[in-house]
Design a protein around this motif. Structure first.
Motif, PDB file in Angstrom:
ATOM      1  N   VAL A 134       0.832  -1.207   0.000  1.00 44.12           N
ATOM      2  CA  VAL A 134       0.000   0.000   0.000  1.00 44.12           C
ATOM      3  C   VAL A 134       0.869   1.261   0.000  1.00 44.12           C
ATOM      4  O   VAL A 134       0.620   2.181  -0.789  1.00 44.12           O
ATOM      5  CB  VAL A 134      -0.976  -0.015   1.183  1.00 44.12           C
ATOM      6  CG1 VAL A 134      -1.722   1.312   1.283  1.00 44.12           C
ATOM      7  CG2 VAL A 134      -1.980  -1.157   1.018  1.00 44.12           C
ATOM      8  N   PRO A 135       1.906   1.357   0.859  1.00 49.67           N
ATOM      9  CA  PRO A 135       2.779   2.545   0.779  1.00 49.67           C
ATOM     10  C   PRO A 135       3.427   2.698  -0.592  1.00 49.67           C
ATOM     11  O   PRO A 135       3.565   3.814  -1.107  1.00 49.67           O
ATOM     12  CB  PRO A 135       3.831   2.294   1.863  1.00 49.67           C
ATOM     13  CG  PRO A 135       3.184   1.354   2.814  1.00 49.67           C
ATOM     14  CD  PRO A 135       2.311   0.482   1.978  1.00 49.67           C
ATOM     15  N   GLY A 136       3.822   1.580  -1.195  1.00 54.08           N
ATOM     16  CA  GLY A 136       4.422   1.647  -2.517  1.00 54.08           C
ATOM     17  C   GLY A 136       3.449   2.158  -3.563  1.00 54.08           C
ATOM     18  O   GLY A 136       3.823   2.937  -4.440  1.00 54.08           O
ATOM     19  N   ALA A 137       2.184   1.741  -3.449  1.00 56.82           N
ATOM     20  CA  ALA A 137       1.165   2.216  -4.390  1.00 56.82           C
ATOM     21  C   ALA A 137       0.961   3.717  -4.253  1.00 56.82           C
ATOM     22  O   ALA A 137       0.799   4.427  -5.257  1.00 56.82           O
ATOM     23  CB  ALA A 137      -0.153   1.477  -4.144  1.00 56.82           C
ATOM     24  N   VAL A 138       0.990   4.222  -3.025  1.00 57.22           N
ATOM     25  CA  VAL A 138       0.808   5.660  -2.790  1.00 57.22           C
ATOM     26  C   VAL A 138       1.996   6.441  -3.357  1.00 57.22           C
ATOM     27  O   VAL A 138       1.808   7.455  -4.052  1.00 57.22           O
ATOM     28  CB  VAL A 138       0.646   5.951  -1.283  1.00 57.22           C
ATOM     29  CG1 VAL A 138       0.624   7.457  -1.027  1.00 57.22           C
ATOM     30  CG2 VAL A 138      -0.632   5.316  -0.751  1.00 57.22           C
ATOM     31  N   VAL A 139       3.200   5.974  -3.079  1.00 55.68           N
ATOM     32  CA  VAL A 139       4.398   6.658  -3.582  1.00 55.68           C
ATOM     33  C   VAL A 139       4.415   6.651  -5.112  1.00 55.68           C
ATOM     34  O   VAL A 139       4.685   7.680  -5.758  1.00 55.68           O
ATOM     35  CB  VAL A 139       5.672   5.994  -3.024  1.00 55.68           C
ATOM     36  CG1 VAL A 139       6.919   6.553  -3.710  1.00 55.68           C
ATOM     37  CG2 VAL A 139       5.766   6.211  -1.519  1.00 55.68           C
ATOM     38  N   ALA A 140       4.117   5.500  -5.710  1.00 55.97           N
ATOM     39  CA  ALA A 140       4.107   5.409  -7.167  1.00 55.97           C
ATOM     40  C   ALA A 140       3.051   6.333  -7.770  1.00 55.97           C
ATOM     41  O   ALA A 140       3.286   6.967  -8.811  1.00 55.97           O
ATOM     42  CB  ALA A 140       3.852   3.967  -7.594  1.00 55.97           C
ATOM     43  N   SER A 141       1.897   6.429  -7.125  1.00 60.63           N
ATOM     44  CA  SER A 141       0.825   7.298  -7.629  1.00 60.63           C
ATOM     45  C   SER A 141       1.241   8.758  -7.597  1.00 60.63           C
ATOM     46  O   SER A 141       1.019   9.507  -8.560  1.00 60.63           O
ATOM     47  CB  SER A 141      -0.443   7.087  -6.792  1.00 60.63           C
ATOM     48  OG  SER A 141      -0.903   5.756  -6.879  1.00 60.63           O
ATOM     49  N   LEU A 142       1.845   9.181  -6.487  1.00 61.05           N
ATOM     50  CA  LEU A 142       2.284  10.571  -6.383  1.00 61.05           C
ATOM     51  C   LEU A 142       3.376  10.879  -7.403  1.00 61.05           C
ATOM     52  O   LEU A 142       3.366  11.937  -8.046  1.00 61.05           O
ATOM     53  CB  LEU A 142       2.783  10.855  -4.965  1.00 61.05           C
ATOM     54  CG  LEU A 142       1.712  10.870  -3.859  1.00 61.05           C
ATOM     55  CD1 LEU A 142       2.361  10.973  -2.485  1.00 61.05           C
ATOM     56  CD2 LEU A 142       0.741  12.021  -4.081  1.00 61.05           C
ATOM     57  N   LEU A 143       4.318   9.958  -7.563  1.00 56.30           N
ATOM     58  CA  LEU A 143       5.391  10.170  -8.548  1.00 56.30           C
ATOM     59  C   LEU A 143       4.828  10.250  -9.964  1.00 56.30           C
ATOM     60  O   LEU A 143       5.277  11.062 -10.773  1.00 56.30           O
ATOM     61  CB  LEU A 143       6.416   9.037  -8.454  1.00 56.30           C
ATOM     62  CG  LEU A 143       7.295   9.016  -7.198  1.00 56.30           C
ATOM     63  CD1 LEU A 143       8.196   7.785  -7.200  1.00 56.30           C
ATOM     64  CD2 LEU A 143       8.137  10.287  -7.105  1.00 56.30           C
ATOM     65  N   LEU A 144       3.824   9.422 -10.246  1.00 57.79           N
ATOM     66  CA  LEU A 144       3.232   9.455 -11.586  1.00 57.79           C
ATOM     67  C   LEU A 144       2.506  10.770 -11.822  1.00 57.79           C
ATOM     68  O   LEU A 144       2.637  11.376 -12.894  1.00 57.79           O
ATOM     69  CB  LEU A 144       2.258   8.285 -11.763  1.00 57.79           C
ATOM     70  CG  LEU A 144       1.518   8.270 -13.104  1.00 57.79           C
ATOM     71  CD1 LEU A 144       2.499   8.094 -14.259  1.00 57.79           C
ATOM     72  CD2 LEU A 144       0.461   7.168 -13.133  1.00 57.79           C
ATOM     73  N   GLY A 145       1.710  11.203 -10.842  1.00 60.27           N
ATOM     74  CA  GLY A 145       0.994  12.470 -11.000  1.00 60.27           C
ATOM     75  C   GLY A 145       1.943  13.634 -11.235  1.00 60.27           C
ATOM     76  O   GLY A 145       1.720  14.468 -12.126  1.00 60.27           O
ATOM     77  N   ILE A 146       3.023  13.679 -10.455  1.00 53.49           N
ATOM     78  CA  ILE A 146       4.012  14.748 -10.628  1.00 53.49           C
ATOM     79  C   ILE A 146       4.732  14.607 -11.960  1.00 53.49           C
ATOM     80  O   ILE A 146       4.954  15.589 -12.684  1.00 53.49           O
ATOM     81  CB  ILE A 146       5.012  14.726  -9.455  1.00 53.49           C
ATOM     82  CG1 ILE A 146       4.302  15.083  -8.141  1.00 53.49           C
ATOM     83  CG2 ILE A 146       6.168  15.698  -9.710  1.00 53.49           C
ATOM     84  CD1 ILE A 146       5.150  14.873  -6.903  1.00 53.49           C
ATOM     85  N   GLY A 147       5.090  13.365 -12.318  1.00 53.27           N
ATOM     86  CA  GLY A 147       5.804  13.139 -13.566  1.00 53.27           C
ATOM     87  C   GLY A 147       4.976  13.522 -14.783  1.00 53.27           C
ATOM     88  O   GLY A 147       5.469  14.176 -15.703  1.00 53.27           O
ATOM     89  N   GLU A 148       3.705  13.137 -14.795  1.00 54.76           N
ATOM     90  CA  GLU A 148       2.834  13.485 -15.920  1.00 54.76           C
ATOM     91  C   GLU A 148       2.704  14.994 -16.072  1.00 54.76           C
ATOM     92  O   GLU A 148       2.743  15.532 -17.181  1.00 54.76           O
ATOM     93  CB  GLU A 148       1.448  12.866 -15.717  1.00 54.76           C
ATOM     94  CG  GLU A 148       1.389  11.379 -15.981  1.00 54.76           C
ATOM     95  CD  GLU A 148      -0.024  10.834 -15.840  1.00 54.76           C
ATOM     96  OE1 GLU A 148      -0.266   9.681 -16.228  1.00 54.76           O
ATOM     97  OE2 GLU A 148      -0.897  11.569 -15.317  1.00 54.76           O
ATOM     98  N   THR A 149       2.537  15.674 -14.936  1.00 55.75           N
ATOM     99  CA  THR A 149       2.317  17.117 -14.990  1.00 55.75           C
ATOM    100  C   THR A 149       3.582  17.870 -15.367  1.00 55.75           C
ATOM    101  O   THR A 149       3.549  18.777 -16.215  1.00 55.75           O
ATOM    102  CB  THR A 149       1.800  17.625 -13.630  1.00 55.75           C
ATOM    103  OG1 THR A 149       0.645  16.874 -13.267  1.00 55.75           O
ATOM    104  CG2 THR A 149       1.430  19.090 -13.705  1.00 55.75           C
ATOM    105  N   ILE A 150       4.714  17.510 -14.765  1.00 55.38           N
ATOM    106  CA  ILE A 150       5.963  18.231 -15.019  1.00 55.38           C
ATOM    107  C   ILE A 150       6.555  17.863 -16.377  1.00 55.38           C
ATOM    108  O   ILE A 150       6.880  18.744 -17.194  1.00 55.38           O
ATOM    109  CB  ILE A 150       6.986  17.944 -13.907  1.00 55.38           C
ATOM    110  CG1 ILE A 150       6.449  18.422 -12.535  1.00 55.38           C
ATOM    111  CG2 ILE A 150       8.317  18.624 -14.223  1.00 55.38           C
ATOM    112  CD1 ILE A 150       6.194  19.903 -12.451  1.00 55.38           C
ATOM    113  N   LEU A 151       6.697  16.573 -16.647  1.00 50.00           N
ATOM    114  CA  LEU A 151       7.388  16.146 -17.864  1.00 50.00           C
ATOM    115  C   LEU A 151       6.558  16.374 -19.124  1.00 50.00           C
ATOM    116  O   LEU A 151       7.079  16.827 -20.151  1.00 50.00           O
ATOM    117  CB  LEU A 151       7.767  14.668 -17.762  1.00 50.00           C
ATOM    118  CG  LEU A 151       8.742  14.298 -16.644  1.00 50.00           C
ATOM    119  CD1 LEU A 151       9.018  12.801 -16.643  1.00 50.00           C
ATOM    120  CD2 LEU A 151      10.052  15.071 -16.789  1.00 50.00           C
ATOM    121  N   ILE A 152       5.272  16.068 -19.034  1.00 46.91           N
ATOM    122  CA  ILE A 152       4.433  16.157 -20.230  1.00 46.91           C
ATOM    123  C   ILE A 152       3.680  17.479 -20.290  1.00 46.91           C
ATOM    124  O   ILE A 152       3.605  18.127 -21.330  1.00 46.91           O
ATOM    125  CB  ILE A 152       3.461  14.957 -20.276  1.00 46.91           C
ATOM    126  CG1 ILE A 152       4.273  13.659 -20.361  1.00 46.91           C
ATOM    127  CG2 ILE A 152       2.500  15.077 -21.458  1.00 46.91           C
ATOM    128  CD1 ILE A 152       3.444  12.397 -20.276  1.00 46.91           C
TER     129      ILE A 152
END
Length: 288
Positions: free
Chosen positions: A237-255
């Motif tokens: 569960v902690p890994g899912a939360v961390v991965a979700s936050l990283l994805l949200g930030i990555g999508e917004t910043i990179l793309i």
């Protein structure tokens, strides 16, 4: 610089919503070792339920409560009548059944509510904020606060209560947990109740955040959340939360900010491929 910070705040909000959607999937996989793709259908039904209850009552709090109750019941039904009879078969059989349920519920939503986008013109009762010239809308504040509250409650339940101890024991070895007197079937049902209620919250937040609800709104999250639990570590569960936050930030910043020429939804699957190649247990998964 101000634009970058604003995009970062948007990315955290998007990652928070991803986390709420992914939590239920991670919880169910941690207990039953099945990929609960139908969770995205629960999320869609939660959005529609919240929308119609809000239109009928004008009360957003009742919309959240009603949608959570409906989705919790729906989660129990899926567990009892889909997964429980199929647990004796190989894991791909419940997965196929889960995908079938997702497609069927999407079609029911299309027939009942229509194939068109419906607006969700609700305003969440949270204050706006201005920090150093950075504007944080009430919707962003709501996403931050609600996600933080859900994560804290889930953390407290899983680490500080006897129910959480039983859930952790069942996730490690369901047969041994049953042998020690734990009602493992009840624990599985409670896990579905919690995960489905959280999916309802996520569905309503997405509906309000984008001001739209439609029958196939769960299609992309269904497969994106699978990528996220792989990246975070299956069952973590902690890994899912961390991965979700990283994805949200990555999508917004990179793309969104850096304009990297990639489809927005491709980033999760690129990350999943990278994890499978170089760290197959995920960010916070166990190597066993």
């Amino acid at each position: 610089m101000q634009g970058l910070i604003e995009q970062l705040l948007n990315g955290i909000a998007m990652g928070s919503i991803y986390a709420l959607v992914t939590l239920g999937l991670a919880l169910v996989y941690g207990i039953m070792r099945i990929l609960h793709v139908a969770h995205a259908a629960v999320y869609t039904v939660g959005a529609y339920a919240g929308l119609y209850i809000f239109h009928g009552t004008g009360n957003l709090f009742l919309a959240f409560i009603g949608a959570m109750v409906l989705c919790a019941i729906m989660g129990i039904i899926i567990e009892r009548f889909l997964y429980y009879p199929l647990m004796k078969y190989p894991p791909f059989v419940p997965l196929i059944g889960s995908i079938t349920v997702l497609l069927a519920i999407e079609e029911v939503c299309r027939l009942v509510a229509g194939p068109y986008i419906i607006t969700f013109p609700a305003k969440l009762p949270f204050p706006e904020a201005h920090i150093g010239g950075i504007f944080i809308s009430s919707t962003l504040m709501a996403v931050y606060c609600i996600t933080a509250s859900v994560l804290f409650i889930l953390w407290y339940i899983t680490t500080k209560t006897s129910l959480g101890l039983a859930m952790r024991a069942t996730s490690q070895d369901i047969s041994m947990a049953s042998a020690t007197g734990i009602n493992s079937h009840m624990i599985v049902s409670i896990t579905f109740i919690i995960g489905s209620a959280i999916a309802a919250i996520a569905g309503i937040l997405v509906g309000i955040y984008y001001n739209q609800v439609y029958p196939t709104m769960g299609t992309v999250p269904a497969y994106k959340t699978l990528a996220l639990i792989v990246v975070g570590g299956l069952g973590s569960v902690p890994g899912a939360v961390v991965a979700s936050l990283l994805l949200g930030i990555g999508e917004t910043i990179l793309i969104g900010y850096a304009n990297i020429p990639l489809p927005r939804d491709a980033l999760a699957f690129i990350a999943m491929i990278g994890v499978l190649m170089w760290r197959s247990e995920g960010i916070m998964g166990s190597s066993r």
